[in-house]
Design an enzyme around this catalytic site. Structure first.
Site, PDB file in Angstrom:
ATOM      1  N   LYS A 126       0.871  -1.186   0.000  1.00 23.70           N
ATOM      2  CA  LYS A 126       0.000   0.000   0.000  1.00 23.70           C
ATOM      3  C   LYS A 126       0.893   1.215   0.000  1.00 23.70           C
ATOM      4  O   LYS A 126       2.023   1.154   0.482  1.00 23.70           O
ATOM      5  CB  LYS A 126      -0.879   0.031   1.257  1.00 23.70           C
ATOM      6  CG  LYS A 126      -2.106   0.882   1.077  1.00 23.70           C
ATOM      7  CD  LYS A 126      -3.142   0.144   0.269  1.00 23.70           C
ATOM      8  CE  LYS A 126      -4.330   0.990  -0.100  1.00 23.70           C
ATOM      9  NZ  LYS A 126      -5.432   0.134  -0.589  1.00 23.70           N
ATOM     10  N   ASP A 166      -6.886   4.161  -4.831  1.00 25.32           N
ATOM     11  CA  ASP A 166      -7.586   3.978  -3.545  1.00 25.32           C
ATOM     12  C   ASP A 166      -8.228   5.345  -3.265  1.00 25.32           C
ATOM     13  O   ASP A 166      -8.446   6.112  -4.220  1.00 25.32           O
ATOM     14  CB  ASP A 166      -6.601   3.550  -2.444  1.00 25.32           C
ATOM     15  CG  ASP A 166      -7.302   3.029  -1.197  1.00 25.32           C
ATOM     16  OD1 ASP A 166      -7.704   1.855  -1.182  1.00 25.32           O
ATOM     17  OD2 ASP A 166      -7.473   3.793  -0.214  1.00 25.32           O
TER      18      ASP A 166
HETATM   19  P1  NDP Z   1     -12.894   7.425  -3.326  1.00 28.51           P
HETATM   20  O1  NDP Z   1     -11.858   8.450  -3.070  1.00 28.51           O
HETATM   21  O2  NDP Z   1     -13.403   7.229  -4.698  1.00 28.51           O
HETATM   22  O3  NDP Z   1     -14.174   7.702  -2.393  1.00 28.51           O
HETATM   23  C1  NDP Z   1     -14.026   7.757  -1.013  1.00 28.51           C
HETATM   24  C2  NDP Z   1     -15.389   8.043  -0.399  1.00 28.51           C
HETATM   25  O4  NDP Z   1     -15.298   7.850   1.003  1.00 28.51           O
HETATM   26  C3  NDP Z   1     -15.833   9.471  -0.603  1.00 28.51           C
HETATM   27  O5  NDP Z   1     -17.222   9.530  -0.660  1.00 28.51           O
HETATM   28  C4  NDP Z   1     -15.316  10.154   0.650  1.00 28.51           C
HETATM   29  O6  NDP Z   1     -15.995  11.332   1.006  1.00 28.51           O
HETATM   30  C5  NDP Z   1     -15.508   9.080   1.686  1.00 28.51           C
HETATM   31  N1  NDP Z   1     -14.489   9.230   2.734  1.00 28.51           N
HETATM   32  C6  NDP Z   1     -13.154   9.152   2.579  1.00 28.51           C
HETATM   33  N2  NDP Z   1     -12.513   9.379   3.737  1.00 28.51           N
HETATM   34  C7  NDP Z   1     -13.475   9.632   4.632  1.00 28.51           C
HETATM   35  C8  NDP Z   1     -13.446   9.930   5.996  1.00 28.51           C
HETATM   36  N3  NDP Z   1     -12.298  10.050   6.685  1.00 28.51           N
HETATM   37  N4  NDP Z   1     -14.654  10.086   6.615  1.00 28.51           N
HETATM   38  C9  NDP Z   1     -15.810   9.975   5.934  1.00 28.51           C
HETATM   39  N5  NDP Z   1     -15.889   9.701   4.630  1.00 28.51           N
HETATM   40  C10 NDP Z   1     -14.742   9.531   3.986  1.00 28.51           C
HETATM   41  O7  NDP Z   1     -12.304   6.077  -2.733  1.00 28.51           O
HETATM   42  P2  NDP Z   1     -12.726   4.557  -3.035  1.00 28.51           P
HETATM   43  O8  NDP Z   1     -14.181   4.476  -3.295  1.00 28.51           O
HETATM   44  O9  NDP Z   1     -11.777   4.024  -4.017  1.00 28.51           O
HETATM   45  O10 NDP Z   1     -12.385   3.874  -1.645  1.00 28.51           O
HETATM   46  C11 NDP Z   1     -13.344   3.724  -0.607  1.00 28.51           C
HETATM   47  C12 NDP Z   1     -12.912   2.620   0.332  1.00 28.51           C
HETATM   48  O11 NDP Z   1     -12.821   1.383  -0.401  1.00 28.51           O
HETATM   49  C13 NDP Z   1     -11.545   2.793   0.983  1.00 28.51           C
HETATM   50  O12 NDP Z   1     -11.569   2.215   2.279  1.00 28.51           O
HETATM   51  C14 NDP Z   1     -10.618   1.976   0.102  1.00 28.51           C
HETATM   52  O13 NDP Z   1      -9.462   1.561   0.777  1.00 28.51           O
HETATM   53  C15 NDP Z   1     -11.528   0.805  -0.224  1.00 28.51           C
HETATM   54  N6  NDP Z   1     -11.205   0.019  -1.409  1.00 28.51           N
HETATM   55  C16 NDP Z   1     -11.062   0.613  -2.629  1.00 28.51           C
HETATM   56  C17 NDP Z   1     -10.792  -0.157  -3.739  1.00 28.51           C
HETATM   57  C18 NDP Z   1     -10.715   0.413  -5.113  1.00 28.51           C
HETATM   58  O14 NDP Z   1     -10.553  -0.364  -6.066  1.00 28.51           O
HETATM   59  N7  NDP Z   1     -10.840   1.716  -5.297  1.00 28.51           N
HETATM   60  C19 NDP Z   1     -10.601  -1.616  -3.630  1.00 28.51           C
HETATM   61  C20 NDP Z   1     -10.849  -2.154  -2.314  1.00 28.51           C
HETATM   62  C21 NDP Z   1     -11.119  -1.334  -1.260  1.00 28.51           C
HETATM   63  P3  NDP Z   1     -15.296  12.762   0.816  1.00 28.51           P
HETATM   64  O15 NDP Z   1     -15.311  13.016  -0.661  1.00 28.51           O
HETATM   65  O16 NDP Z   1     -16.150  13.683   1.592  1.00 28.51           O
HETATM   66  O17 NDP Z   1     -13.907  12.650   1.355  1.00 28.51           O
HETATM   67  O1  2IT Z   2      -7.697  -1.826  -1.249  1.00 27.57           O
HETATM   68  C1  2IT Z   2      -7.582  -2.286  -2.402  1.00 27.57           C
HETATM   69  O2  2IT Z   2      -7.673  -3.496  -2.616  1.00 27.57           O
HETATM   70  C2  2IT Z   2      -7.386  -1.354  -3.506  1.00 27.57           C
HETATM   71  N1  2IT Z   2      -7.371  -0.153  -3.271  1.00 27.57           N
HETATM   72  C3  2IT Z   2      -7.158  -1.870  -4.885  1.00 27.57           C
HETATM   73  C4  2IT Z   2      -5.717  -2.261  -5.076  1.00 27.57           C
HETATM   74  C5  2IT Z   2      -5.328  -2.653  -6.484  1.00 27.57           C
HETATM   75  O3  2IT Z   2      -4.133  -2.926  -6.632  1.00 27.57           O
HETATM   76  O4  2IT Z   2      -6.146  -2.693  -7.390  1.00 27.57           O
END
Ligand code: NDP
Ligand code: 2IT
Length: 449
Positions: A126, A166
């Site tokens: 990460k 992420d």
């Molecule tokens: P994005 O940046 O696209 O979206 C994040 C969302 O979460 C936004 O709506 C944001 O709101 C909210 N958020 C972020 N931080 C906070 C906080 N501290 N408190 C409240 N709301 C918060 O990120 P992703 O959708 O990619 O990621 C979301 C989650 O999924 C994370 O935990 C990430 O690690 C996990 N994840 C992502 C993957 C991927 O492929 N993208 C894969 C597996 C897991 P705001 O805009 O107001 O900050």
């Molecule tokens: O938390 C996760 O699994 C991710 N943000 C995706 C990682 C990746 O390498 O696609």
């Protein structure tokens, strides 16, 4: 508690005493391994847990850049190369002001188990920065990404370490990062980053993969308990990449998503969220979820006031936390259970506190743990890597089908591991045990490295 597990947790707490998220992730996994550690002393003999709680390598670096007003800005960059046991280091980059070493290490630790569950050849990593992309111009984001990559490039490579997105890192950021890597290396190494746009080497369905994968896992878990998504009311925290495509697949499966959120508050639309409107606000305008009211005056908005998100107070059948770590607490879990929730699925990484998970399990709420349920994103990243190596593309339908098969298999592995350990229905422990067994076997096979 098993004395070996107890000793490793104590030592980890001592060595990482100011890293609460990291210790939380370690405890959550290690305490659930009791059934398997008790069975065989080969784990202790080979120091498997000692090795698992120590990342192979951590890189921290300065990221200097100049903002639009000409002022110099300094951020901190990270890459935690946690494990290369079963493939190149692999995992996302997070740009968010809350990023610190503890957050990076917990995410790296989770990633090694998650990646093992996919069954694909990817290690765990990460990275990211405390850079806040919110309110920055495209040019500022580009300059930051170029500076970040000017250091990171020497530590990564398509057979070495493959970052992706992420929180705060999506298609725009991956594009800028890839452009700078290619420029420095003078080589088109397509597989060095995943989550690329499809116009220059990305995989179809990678954007949708994490959210879709979460719903495939939920479908399997519900099926196991003679239930389905059809007709269910769903609430989804967050409104980023994972949340949006989780919502899309939930609708496709016949459920109604009535609430979504961001860090300021949540919208509630009892007729079902208008996802096109959310996509326009979040993917195009990069705005706030509150703006939903501008096109849907009959919807309601609840501002977040204290630490807890108002979204968990809304009555729902299925709750999908898809925003960030520790966003669903015991207090929230009690409200959800009182309101009759039947299943919770973690789209975010470690969104549910440990006491809240225990509360759900002891109240017979089906619980889909992050490292299994959100593995669809990284699994599709691995499919992107394989397409880049083959210099070939699959269709959207082909990738989605592979993703569905992978998520179905992951659910089955969690179920089988839980059944074997005599804790049927506990997919949290099932996921940890199934992944641990794979990693431990590879560690023993490769000797002490
Ligand atoms: P994005 O940046 O696209 O979206 C994040 C969302 O979460 C936004 O709506 C944001 O709101 C909210 N958020 C972020 N931080 C906070 C906080 N501290 N408190 C409240 N709301 C918060 O990120 P992703 O959708 O990619 O990621 C979301 C989650 O999924 C994370 O935990 C990430 O690690 C996990 N994840 C992502 C993957 C991927 O492929 N993208 C894969 C597996 C897991 P705001 O805009 O107001 O900050
Ligand atoms: O938390 C996760 O699994 C991710 N943000 C995706 C990682 C990746 O390498 O696609």
């Amino acid at each position: 508690m098993n004395s070996y597990i107890e000793r490793i947790i104590k030592e980890a707490e001592k060595k990482n005493n100011n890293q609460p998220e990291y210790i939380q992730a370690v405890k959550e996994v290690l305490t659930s391994l009791e059934p398997i550690i008790n069975l065989n002393n080969k784990y202790e003999k080979n120091a498997i847990l000692e090795r698992m709680v120590e990342p192979e390598r951590i890189i921290m670096f300065r990221v200097p850049w100049v903002d639009d007003s000409g002022k110099i800005q300094i951020n901190r960059g990270y890459r935690v190369q946690y494990s290369s046991l079963i493939g190149p280091y692999k995992g996302g980059l997070r740009f968010h002001p809350s990023v610190n070493l503890s957050v990076m290490k917990f995410l790296g630790f989770e990633q090694i188990f998650k990646n093992a569950l996919t069954g694909l050849p990817i290690g765990g990593a990460k990275g990211g920065s405390d850079f806040n992309p919110k309110g920055k111009s495209d040019n500022e984001v580009m300059r930051f990404c170029q500076s970040f990559m000017t250091e990171l490039y020497r530590h990564i490579g398509q057979d070495v370490d493959v970052p992706a997105g992420d929180i705060g890192v999506g298609g725009r950021e991956i594009g800028y990062l890839f452009g700078q890597y290619k420029r420095i290396k003078n080589a088109y190494e397509g597989g060095v980053l995943t989550g690329k746009s499809v116009c220059y080497g990305g995989s179809l369905a990678r954007t949708e993969a994490t959210g879709y994968g979460l719903l495939f896992y939920m479908r399997e878990m519900l099926k196991q308990h003679d239930n389905s998504m059809q007709g269910k009311i769903v609430t989804i925290s967050g409104s980023g990449n994972v949340a949006i495509y989780a919502a899309q697949k939930a609708f496709q499966m016949g459920a109604t998503v009535v609430a979504m959120s961001d860090s300021n508050g949540c919208i509630y639309d009892e007729n079902g969220i208008d996802l096109d409107c959310v996509k326009e606000i979040k993917e195009v305008k990069r705005g706030r979820i509150k703006e939903y009211l501008e096109c849907h005056q009959d919807a309601r908005y609840f501002e977040k006031t204290g630490n807890n998100s108002p979204i968990w107070g809304i009555k729902t059948d299925i709750a999908l936390p898809c925003a960030t770590q520790n966003e669903l607490t015991l207090e929230d879990a009690k409200q959800l259970v009182a309101n009759g929730v039947i299943a919770v699925g973690e789209g975010a990484n470690m969104p549910t506190t440990m006491d809240a998970i225990e509360y759900f399990l002891s109240n017979d709420v089906l619980f889909a743990p992050a490292k299994a349920a959100n593995a669809g994103g990284v699994a599709t990243s691995a499919i992107e890597m394989s397409q880049n190596s083959m210099r070939y593309y699959y269709t959207f339908e082909e990738v989605e089908k592979k993703l569905d098969t992978i998520m179905t298999n992951i659910f089955k592995e969690c179920k089988d591991a839980a059944d074997e350990a005599g804790i049927s229905g506990n997919y949290v422990a099932g996921a940890n045990i199934a992944a641990f067994k794979k990693l431990a076997e590879a560690m023993i096979a490769q000797g002490l490295v």
